[in-house]
Design a protein around this motif. Structure first.
Motif, short mmCIF file in Angstrom:
data_model
loop_
_atom_site.label_atom_id
_atom_site.label_comp_id
_atom_site.label_asym_id
_atom_site.label_seq_id
_atom_site.Cartn_x
_atom_site.Cartn_y
_atom_site.Cartn_z
N GLU A 11 73.86 16.05 50.47
CA GLU A 11 73.60 17.38 49.90
C GLU A 11 72.12 17.75 50.03
O GLU A 11 71.77 18.93 50.10
N GLN A 16 71.89 21.72 50.54
CA GLN A 16 72.66 22.33 49.46
C GLN A 16 71.95 22.10 48.12
O GLN A 16 72.11 22.87 47.19
N LYS B 27 69.98 23.35 55.74
CA LYS B 27 71.10 24.28 55.63
C LYS B 27 71.34 25.00 56.96
O LYS B 27 72.45 25.06 57.46
N THR B 181 83.66 25.38 50.41
CA THR B 181 83.37 24.83 49.09
C THR B 181 84.36 25.38 48.08
O THR B 181 84.70 26.56 48.12
N ARG B 222 83.05 20.00 48.39
CA ARG B 222 82.83 20.50 49.75
C ARG B 222 83.62 19.70 50.78
O ARG B 222 83.47 18.49 50.88
N GLU B 255 81.27 29.42 48.12
CA GLU B 255 80.09 29.28 47.25
C GLU B 255 79.90 30.54 46.41
O GLU B 255 79.72 31.63 46.96
#
Lengths: 417, 417
Positions: A11, A16, B27, B181, B222, B255
């Motif tokens: 993550e 995230q 990301k 997610t 996730r 999300e």
């Protein structure tokens, strides 16, 4: 003493979660004279974990791993370390008892995965976790200390403070640092630096360390000495100089949130406070209520977000609202004064502004905020111009409002710019 | 394609700056199917920089360095890379011209250090910076691409978007990671894991990646595939399975914060909400107001923290308050129903509890919280038992309250345990 950090978790790698743990550890360790040389973020895989320890133990006397200690299947750190240090897992009754109490208190069922959290490597020193169920572990690899902690920030911080720092202090002669903090609100880091430039030269010439620690709306000024308590008086009087110089901004010598400071002030003066909030939407109330025991001075709030609620709950004059708009001196004064009556409190603070991103006009751009403080004797109102970020506008407004209340209660003149 | 990140700067190691660049890059890269394998933070020293590149070029096809490209003396990255790649610096007229324009526009004097920012290594591909004065550089080290970017977040992001991603897309067929997610509220990580254990075995057997991403009160689940969009439908339907299995907890596929979800739901149903808060002290209101445009469905709140305000602002029955106490089913129902009237809203959610650390009794220990939701047709109340941490109790109560409103509005039965 040299440290290396290893943050474990996909993550973090995929962005995230932002790695605030590494920043906190970096701050706390370097402050104690332990130099953080390098920081790695790796994925939760045994080979990654072991090769990171192999590599970094060549460079550091202290390795701190965070993350990978939760009860779920993707958290492999504990098993990996058990193998790496050629030991085995064993249920520790004391830890199991604490986990049981943890779940019993919360009236939540305890699962097998939670029982397994009490299984810890035989050869490690257990670092107790009083805020959660995953213990920390302290291993020795040759000359290097290897510490593994859960990734949940408040659990990690709790174990560092309760278990790790005391042990490090005991085992090593860390430099004896004394420091004091001056809390300021409403003055930016660069502007503060400019205002105290001469003073800064002076304290640096004396060999003191100075750090600006900014967070939204607040800048902490930290002055430190490596000679410990011997410089205590001088450091305190140097910071007091700055506090006297900027009474509107510097609110306290010593680490303290503004809500806590304001709470103490209200208690001391025997006053009850209420808030009437529009753009802050209850955030001032929330900050006040975060302080344990706030019921002794905080009564209640009205969040009048719409025009209708401003009229209905506060009897703000319809005509004034229509002609001047909700973000105006006339309305904010009414909000604070009527709020004081309706809530039946000694002090009432009111906010009304354009938090953004929409709703701005040429005359009142996004970031325009009126704040008023009404007391028995006076009502004081002032307009501010903050930025274009909604979340920060809300937070900055709340802090500014609390600081204005402080200034009014302390009799500090806060004339309009 | 495998990537490694190198963030350069002492301010990161000592925690004065939180490394948001690594999170953003993580990301953006993983979204494009580039797997970020490892991320290092190192200090601004030539030996550190070169040994990081040496080490990581064994592991990654792409290395991105950020930081250390400013004009000040402690920024050594450019010189280090010039030596490392055995090339030399040369003023690039096009870049110099842009820097000159940059300063002219801002009416700031241009210094010699700024001129030197136009000196770039001969052997690199220049990555133009349209937001600042420090260019990025693209080198080739064998099979590995080494990219160096300034550390200022918006400059780094600008160069990535303008210059790096288009080039990467042109040169490589990037593997396609797809992920989705599932947002859940009110169920702990371990309990969730136990509830979906069979499902988890199934999805892992299919080769999908599963991660639990917990934050206070919320767990994100996730599920990811390395085969990209081809698995989109299957991943979505697998998560939908879990969503259908736990409608009280799983609130959204994709999300999204709970306040944002609730806002959309209220808008969609054409309903206005208000809150009546005791122990949460305005925190629910604040979370709702954080969402831009919340004025379309959020009207206002009453924070009735004291007994007096509960009677004064909400006309909660004096006798009920005295006999049952503020933390009781009878009082919370009155708070929600009277609040609905006083605020003139369609839906009103009320909270009353013992946030702690003090105020608990044997019958009502710290963490006992009543929440009620009143609508036109019904009032629903439920008691919860949270922990002993004040701040978390407040936050968890606020999230739970919002989730209860969601359940009521979506017709999900939430019978008492």
């Amino acid at each position: 003493m040299k440290a290396a950090l290893i943050s474990i978790g996909d993550e973090l790698l995929i962005g995230q979660t932002i790695n605030t743990n590494a920043a906190w550890l970096g701050k706390e360790l370097s402050f104690r004279g332990i130099s953080v040389e390098i920081s790695w973020t790796i994925s939760d895989q045994p080979a990654e974990i072991t090769s990171a320890i192999d590599f970094l133990s060549e460079k550091a006397d202290l390795i701190i791993l965070t993350g990978g200690l939760g009860p779920t299947k993707d958290d492999l750190t504990k098993h990996t370390l058990t193998q790496y240090f050629q030991t085995e897992l064993e249920i520790v009754p004391e830890v199991l008892g604490r986990i049981e109490t943890f779940f019993a208190k919360r009236k939540r069922p305890m699962l097998e995965v939670n029982v397994q959290q009490a299984a810890l490597p035989k050869s490690c020193t257990i670092l107790h976790n009083y805020h959660g169920t995953a213990c920390g572990m302290w291993f020795q690899k040759g000359e290097t200390i290897v510490i593994s902690l859960p990734g949940v920030p408040y659990e990690m911080k709790g174990i560092m403070n309760d278990e790790v720092f005391p042990r490090l202090n005991q085992r090593f002669t860390l430099p004896n640092i004394y420091y004091e903090t001056l809390m300021t609100q409403g003055i930016g880091e660069s502007f503060l630096a400019e205002q105290i430039a001469e003073w800064e030269d002076k304290v640096r010439a004396k060999g003191f360390g100075l750090a600006y620690l900014p967070s939204p709306g607040i800048v902490k000024l930290r002055l430190s000495s490596k000679r410990g308590d011997r410089d205590k008086e001088e450091i305190q009087s140097l910071l007091q100089e700055i506090k006297d110089q900027m009474p509107k901004h510097a609110y306290h010598l010593g680490e303290m949130t503004l809500s806590e400071y304001l709470g103490k002030l209200l208690l001391h003066q025997g006053l009850k406070i209420g808030t009437v909030e529009s753009c802050t939407g209850g955030h001032i109330a929330e900050l006040l209520v975060q302080i344990p025991g706030s019921s002794r001075y905080y009564e209640g709030s009205i969040v009048a977000y719409s025009y209708e609620e401003k009229e209905k709950l506060l009897e703000v004059d319809h005509h004034t609202l229509q002609t001047k708009g909700a973000v105006s001196e006339e309305v904010i004064v009414q909000m604070a004064e009527k709020g004081r009556e309706v809530l039946g409190v000694d002090v009432c603070v009111a906010t009304s502004g354009i938090a953004g991103p929409d709703g701005g006009t040429d005359e009142k751009p996004v970031g325009t905020v009126w704040i008023a403080v009404a007391t028995e004797n006076t009502t004081f109102a002032r307009v501010f111009q903050f930025g274009d970020n909604r979340e920060r506008n809300i937070h900055t407004t709340a802090l500014t409002a609390m600081n204005l209340v402080r200034c009014v209660l302390e009799g500090i003149s806060f004339e309009k710019k």
